[in-house]
Design a protein around this motif. Sequence first.
Motif, PDB file in Angstrom:
ATOM      1  N   PHE A  30      -4.443   3.069  -7.842  1.00 12.05           N
ATOM      2  CA  PHE A  30      -5.809   3.457  -7.513  1.00 12.05           C
ATOM      3  C   PHE A  30      -6.468   2.418  -6.607  1.00 12.05           C
ATOM      4  O   PHE A  30      -7.019   2.750  -5.558  1.00 12.05           O
ATOM      5  N   ILE A  31      -6.376   1.143  -7.001  1.00 10.49           N
ATOM      6  CA  ILE A  31      -7.039   0.082  -6.220  1.00 10.49           C
ATOM      7  C   ILE A  31      -6.429  -0.018  -4.823  1.00 10.49           C
ATOM      8  O   ILE A  31      -7.146  -0.104  -3.821  1.00 10.49           O
ATOM      9  N   GLY A  32      -5.089   0.034  -4.742  1.00  8.27           N
ATOM     10  CA  GLY A  32      -4.417  -0.072  -3.441  1.00  8.27           C
ATOM     11  C   GLY A  32      -4.845   1.039  -2.499  1.00  8.27           C
ATOM     12  O   GLY A  32      -5.215   0.794  -1.348  1.00  8.27           O
ATOM     13  N   ASN A  33      -4.831   2.285  -2.998  1.00  6.02           N
ATOM     14  CA  ASN A  33      -5.197   3.421  -2.151  1.00  6.02           C
ATOM     15  C   ASN A  33      -6.672   3.392  -1.773  1.00  6.02           C
ATOM     16  O   ASN A  33      -7.038   3.689  -0.634  1.00  6.02           O
ATOM     17  N   VAL A  76      -0.334   0.651   6.345  1.00 11.31           N
ATOM     18  CA  VAL A  76       1.077   0.635   5.936  1.00 11.31           C
ATOM     19  C   VAL A  76       1.354  -0.587   5.058  1.00 11.31           C
ATOM     20  O   VAL A  76       2.016  -0.486   4.018  1.00 11.31           O
ATOM     21  N   ALA A  77       0.809  -1.748   5.450  1.00  8.69           N
ATOM     22  CA  ALA A  77       1.048  -2.974   4.679  1.00  8.69           C
ATOM     23  C   ALA A  77       0.429  -2.851   3.286  1.00  8.69           C
ATOM     24  O   ALA A  77       1.091  -3.126   2.274  1.00  8.69           O
ATOM     25  N   ASP A  83       4.224   8.450   1.878  1.00  9.53           N
ATOM     26  CA  ASP A  83       3.088   8.205   2.774  1.00  9.53           C
ATOM     27  C   ASP A  83       3.349   6.994   3.672  1.00  9.53           C
ATOM     28  O   ASP A  83       3.036   7.010   4.866  1.00  9.53           O
ATOM     29  N   VAL A  84       3.919   5.928   3.084  1.00 14.65           N
ATOM     30  CA  VAL A  84       4.210   4.717   3.864  1.00 14.65           C
ATOM     31  C   VAL A  84       5.245   5.033   4.945  1.00 14.65           C
ATOM     32  O   VAL A  84       5.052   4.724   6.128  1.00 14.65           O
ATOM     33  N   THR A  93       1.511  -1.895  -2.534  1.00 10.96           N
ATOM     34  CA  THR A  93       1.187  -1.106  -3.726  1.00 10.96           C
ATOM     35  C   THR A  93       2.428  -0.377  -4.226  1.00 10.96           C
ATOM     36  O   THR A  93       2.746  -0.399  -5.423  1.00 10.96           O
ATOM     37  N   THR A  94       3.149   0.263  -3.286  1.00  8.00           N
ATOM     38  CA  THR A  94       4.324   1.052  -3.665  1.00  8.00           C
ATOM     39  C   THR A  94       5.428   0.160  -4.224  1.00  8.00           C
ATOM     40  O   THR A  94       6.053   0.500  -5.235  1.00  8.00           O
ATOM     41  N   ALA A  95       5.664  -0.992  -3.576  1.00  5.04           N
ATOM     42  CA  ALA A  95       6.721  -1.898  -4.036  1.00  5.04           C
ATOM     43  C   ALA A  95       6.452  -2.334  -5.473  1.00  5.04           C
ATOM     44  O   ALA A  95       7.359  -2.362  -6.321  1.00  5.04           O
ATOM     45  N   PHE A  96       5.192  -2.639  -5.765  1.00  7.57           N
ATOM     46  CA  PHE A  96       4.810  -3.050  -7.115  1.00  7.57           C
ATOM     47  C   PHE A  96       5.035  -1.899  -8.094  1.00  7.57           C
ATOM     48  O   PHE A  96       5.551  -2.089  -9.200  1.00  7.57           O
TER      49      PHE A  96
END
Length: 318
Positions: free
Chosen positions: A140-143, A32-33, A64-65, A38-41
């Motif tokens: 991509f990198i975050g996921n 989640v973190a 998803d979060v 990633t999502t916030a960015f």
Amino acid sequence: MHVGHESGHGHSHVKSLDLSTRDGVRALKVGVAGLGFTTAFQVLLLLLSGSVALLGDTLHNGVDVIGTAMVWVAFIVTKRRKTTRFGYGYHRLEDLAGLAVVALIAASALFVIYESARAFGDSPAIQRPWLVLLAGVVGFIGNEAVAQYKLRVGKRIDSAALVADGQHSRADGLTSLGVVAAAAGIMLGQPRIDAAVGLAIGVLIGWAAYSSGREVILRLLDHGDPEVRHQLEHAAESVAGFDHINKLRLRHSGRTVHLVAHVCMPSAYSLVQAHDVAEELRAAWLHVLPPASVVDVHADPFDRETGAPHLKEAAHSH
Ligand SMILES: [Zn+2]
Ligand SMILES: [Zn+2]
Ligand SMILES: [Zn+2]
Ligand SMILES: [Zn+2]
């Protein structure tokens, strides 16, 4: 006779539940973190660019979060002590949370498809395509980072759910690469590629809503997984002392299974003998079922010569 004591008989899966969930919950928190950052960015870059492909990817990651957080909260509640009024615990809450998540996924799919279709017509100028490119790479990198973590922990604690979750994150990382393609299209003067990628992501989200919605609704309708049923039939083969299984009824509640079995045993058995066989069956079934599952075994007296009591059984309902 109805056998099925939820405590006692020295058979408990509570220990394995605690162990696996502590690691599982930590994996959830990290996931989640990681995806939350990633999502916030991505939200920031979305506001600065206006790409519908990025809108789709950001919404998908955001849902998803939220979805993981909701299932996590539901999971915490399921660990509360059972009371007499909630004798089966609170596992259904996980299914209800799942239903809410499905509604959220479906709504975001419709929104992304609508916005993408509109962008096809308008082809609005997208600002700062390099920000869209950056957002795709970050997605991509975050996921992928979250996926690798979940897959590693999932394999270590032998959690099929966590491994499946990791594979989901990996697929989401590939979706983010679609945003990279959209950014390249915008840079090459083809803004419609952005709308096309947005549409494709919208359809992907819609498919996720359909498949997870189907699963959640089947569970809420007390559908029993045939694969689990098959495992239960196999597990019973290791137990001796009964003639045959008359009825095997199962349903899922959150991660747990409720099983009611009607087992035919020789009429000459004493209550203690019948109870012993029933408990052996119960233990064998609890071993193949998820932690915190509930098994009730009902013993029917059976006479091999006459086939009784199957005729009588039809008359009384149990
Ligand atoms: Zn008992
Ligand atoms: Zn996803
Ligand atoms: Zn029978
Ligand atoms: Zn009976």
